[in-house]
Design a protein around this motif. Structure first.
Motif, short mmCIF file in Angstrom:
data_model
loop_
_atom_site.label_atom_id
_atom_site.label_comp_id
_atom_site.label_asym_id
_atom_site.label_seq_id
_atom_site.Cartn_x
_atom_site.Cartn_y
_atom_site.Cartn_z
N HIS A 52 0.87 -1.18 0.00
CA HIS A 52 0.00 0.00 0.00
C HIS A 52 0.90 1.23 0.00
O HIS A 52 1.76 1.36 0.88
CB HIS A 52 -0.89 0.01 1.24
CG HIS A 52 -1.79 -1.17 1.35
ND1 HIS A 52 -3.09 -1.16 0.91
CD2 HIS A 52 -1.57 -2.42 1.84
CE1 HIS A 52 -3.65 -2.34 1.14
NE2 HIS A 52 -2.74 -3.12 1.70
N ILE A 53 0.69 2.10 -0.96
CA ILE A 53 1.53 3.29 -1.08
C ILE A 53 0.69 4.51 -0.71
O ILE A 53 -0.41 4.70 -1.21
CB ILE A 53 2.11 3.40 -2.50
CG1 ILE A 53 3.02 2.18 -2.72
CG2 ILE A 53 2.86 4.71 -2.69
CD1 ILE A 53 3.35 1.87 -4.12
N ARG A 54 1.24 5.29 0.22
CA ARG A 54 0.52 6.46 0.74
C ARG A 54 1.33 7.72 0.44
O ARG A 54 2.52 7.78 0.74
CB ARG A 54 0.32 6.31 2.25
CG ARG A 54 -0.25 7.56 2.86
CD ARG A 54 -0.64 7.47 4.32
NE ARG A 54 0.15 6.60 5.14
CZ ARG A 54 -0.36 5.91 6.16
NH1 ARG A 54 -1.64 5.98 6.45
NH2 ARG A 54 0.42 5.15 6.90
N VAL A 86 4.21 1.84 2.20
CA VAL A 86 5.30 2.72 1.77
C VAL A 86 4.77 4.15 1.78
O VAL A 86 3.68 4.40 1.25
CB VAL A 86 5.78 2.35 0.34
CG1 VAL A 86 6.73 3.40 -0.21
CG2 VAL A 86 6.43 0.98 0.34
N GLU A 87 5.53 5.06 2.37
CA GLU A 87 5.15 6.47 2.33
C GLU A 87 6.06 7.18 1.34
O GLU A 87 7.26 6.92 1.28
CB GLU A 87 5.25 7.11 3.71
CG GLU A 87 4.19 6.58 4.64
CD GLU A 87 4.01 7.40 5.90
OE1 GLU A 87 4.83 8.31 6.17
OE2 GLU A 87 3.04 7.13 6.63
N LYS A 88 5.46 8.09 0.55
CA LYS A 88 6.23 8.83 -0.44
C LYS A 88 5.84 10.30 -0.38
O LYS A 88 4.76 10.65 0.08
CB LYS A 88 6.01 8.26 -1.84
CG LYS A 88 4.58 8.41 -2.37
CD LYS A 88 4.44 7.76 -3.74
CE LYS A 88 3.05 7.89 -4.31
NZ LYS A 88 2.60 9.24 -4.61
N ASN A 89 6.74 11.16 -0.87
CA ASN A 89 6.48 12.60 -0.89
C ASN A 89 6.45 13.15 -2.31
O ASN A 89 6.20 14.33 -2.51
CB ASN A 89 7.56 13.36 -0.11
CG ASN A 89 7.72 12.85 1.30
OD1 ASN A 89 8.75 12.31 1.65
ND2 ASN A 89 6.69 13.00 2.10
N VAL A 90 6.75 12.31 -3.29
CA VAL A 90 6.73 12.69 -4.70
C VAL A 90 5.92 11.63 -5.44
O VAL A 90 5.62 10.57 -4.88
CB VAL A 90 8.17 12.77 -5.27
CG1 VAL A 90 8.96 13.88 -4.59
CG2 VAL A 90 8.89 11.44 -5.17
N PRO A 91 5.55 11.87 -6.70
CA PRO A 91 4.72 10.89 -7.40
C PRO A 91 5.33 9.48 -7.50
O PRO A 91 4.61 8.49 -7.39
CB PRO A 91 4.54 11.52 -8.79
CG PRO A 91 4.61 12.99 -8.53
CD PRO A 91 5.65 13.14 -7.46
N ASP A 92 6.62 9.38 -7.72
CA ASP A 92 7.29 8.09 -7.92
C ASP A 92 7.46 7.35 -6.60
O ASP A 92 8.20 7.79 -5.72
CB ASP A 92 8.65 8.35 -8.58
CG ASP A 92 9.44 7.08 -8.83
OD1 ASP A 92 8.97 5.97 -8.52
OD2 ASP A 92 10.57 7.22 -9.35
N ALA A 93 6.81 6.20 -6.46
CA ALA A 93 6.87 5.44 -5.20
C ALA A 93 8.25 4.83 -4.95
O ALA A 93 8.52 4.37 -3.84
CB ALA A 93 5.81 4.34 -5.20
N PHE A 94 9.12 4.82 -5.96
CA PHE A 94 10.47 4.27 -5.75
C PHE A 94 11.44 5.33 -5.21
O PHE A 94 12.48 4.98 -4.68
CB PHE A 94 11.02 3.73 -7.08
CG PHE A 94 10.45 2.39 -7.46
CD1 PHE A 94 10.95 1.22 -6.92
CD2 PHE A 94 9.40 2.31 -8.36
CE1 PHE A 94 10.42 -0.01 -7.27
CE2 PHE A 94 8.86 1.08 -8.72
CZ PHE A 94 9.37 -0.09 -8.17
N ALA A 95 11.11 6.61 -5.34
CA ALA A 95 12.05 7.68 -4.97
C ALA A 95 12.20 7.79 -3.46
O ALA A 95 11.25 8.14 -2.75
CB ALA A 95 11.58 9.01 -5.56
N ALA A 96 13.39 7.48 -2.96
CA ALA A 96 13.74 7.66 -1.54
C ALA A 96 12.75 7.01 -0.59
O ALA A 96 12.48 7.52 0.49
CB ALA A 96 13.86 9.16 -1.22
N SER A 97 12.18 5.85 -0.98
CA SER A 97 11.16 5.20 -0.14
C SER A 97 11.57 3.83 0.39
O SER A 97 10.90 3.28 1.26
CB SER A 97 9.87 5.02 -0.96
OG SER A 97 10.08 4.04 -1.98
N GLY A 98 12.63 3.26 -0.16
CA GLY A 98 13.03 1.91 0.23
C GLY A 98 12.26 0.81 -0.48
O GLY A 98 12.48 -0.38 -0.22
#
Length: 194
Positions: A52-54, A86-98
């Motif tokens: 789940h990506i938030r 996974v928490e993200k701050n930009v559209p791409d869920a892979f960016a700096a999220s682990g």
């Protein structure tokens, strides 16, 4: 399309309560959540991994600003205790999220992506996944987007934004298919094991 592997991960992107805010405008695919729930049920029944990506926004006016109800997952798509978030701050869920490290640690190579917004976070995540070597499938009827104005002020219907985004992805980054096609594979797989 290849059948989903027994460890193919279902990535549910940004299905938070903020997506229901009227200020986001008119959307397409009114049954997208139904398809997401069907896929989530199949994934849970088969024991495949769910992520789940938030989105947690850095912009104060965002529907995803921390501490607001908009950040919470929609009730029908709430993560279970053992499902990865996974928490993200930009559209791409892979960016700096682990996320990439988490997938590699579990030898997961196949990703099935659903959620919102088709031409924003879904597309950004699918592009990165494809570029990183994952086998990515985007489920067309389990994603949606909103009407959007271009730089000249022309308003484009959500249906057009959705179709063009999926076409971009299908060129180089991902396979695009409908939920029913994936669910048939999942059903066959569960019958074969039973």
């Amino acid at each position: 399309m290849q059948p989903p592997a027994t460890n193919a991960a279902l990535l549910i992107i940004d299905m938070q309560q903020g997506m229901n805010q009227p200020k986001l405008g008119r959307r397409n695919n009114p049954d997208a959540e139904v398809q997401m729930e069907r896929l989530l049920g199949a994934w849970r029944q088969s024991g495949r991994p769910v992520v789940h990506i938030r989105h947690i926004s850095r912009a104060p006016g965002s529907v995803f600003w921390p501490g607001q109800p908009g950040c919470e997952f929609q009730p029908a798509l709430q993560p279970l205790a053992h499902e990865h978030v996974v928490e993200k701050n930009v559209p791409d869920a892979f960016a700096a999220s682990g996320l990439e490290r988490w997938l590699h640690a579990r030898s997961i190579r196949q990703l099935v992506i659903v959620g919102v917004i088709t031409n924003n976070s879904v597309e950004a995540t699918a592009r990165s996944g494809g570029n990183l070597g994952f086998e990515v499938t985007v489920v067309a009827d389990a994603c949606y987007t909103f009407d959007q104005s271009d730089l000249s002020g022309r308003l484009w219907p959500a249906e057009d934004m959705h179709a063009l985004s999926l076409s971009n992805l299908a060129m180089d980054y991902a396979r695009v298919c409908e939920a029913d096609k994936i669910l048939v594979y999942c059903e066959r797989n569960s019958h074969a094991r039973g």
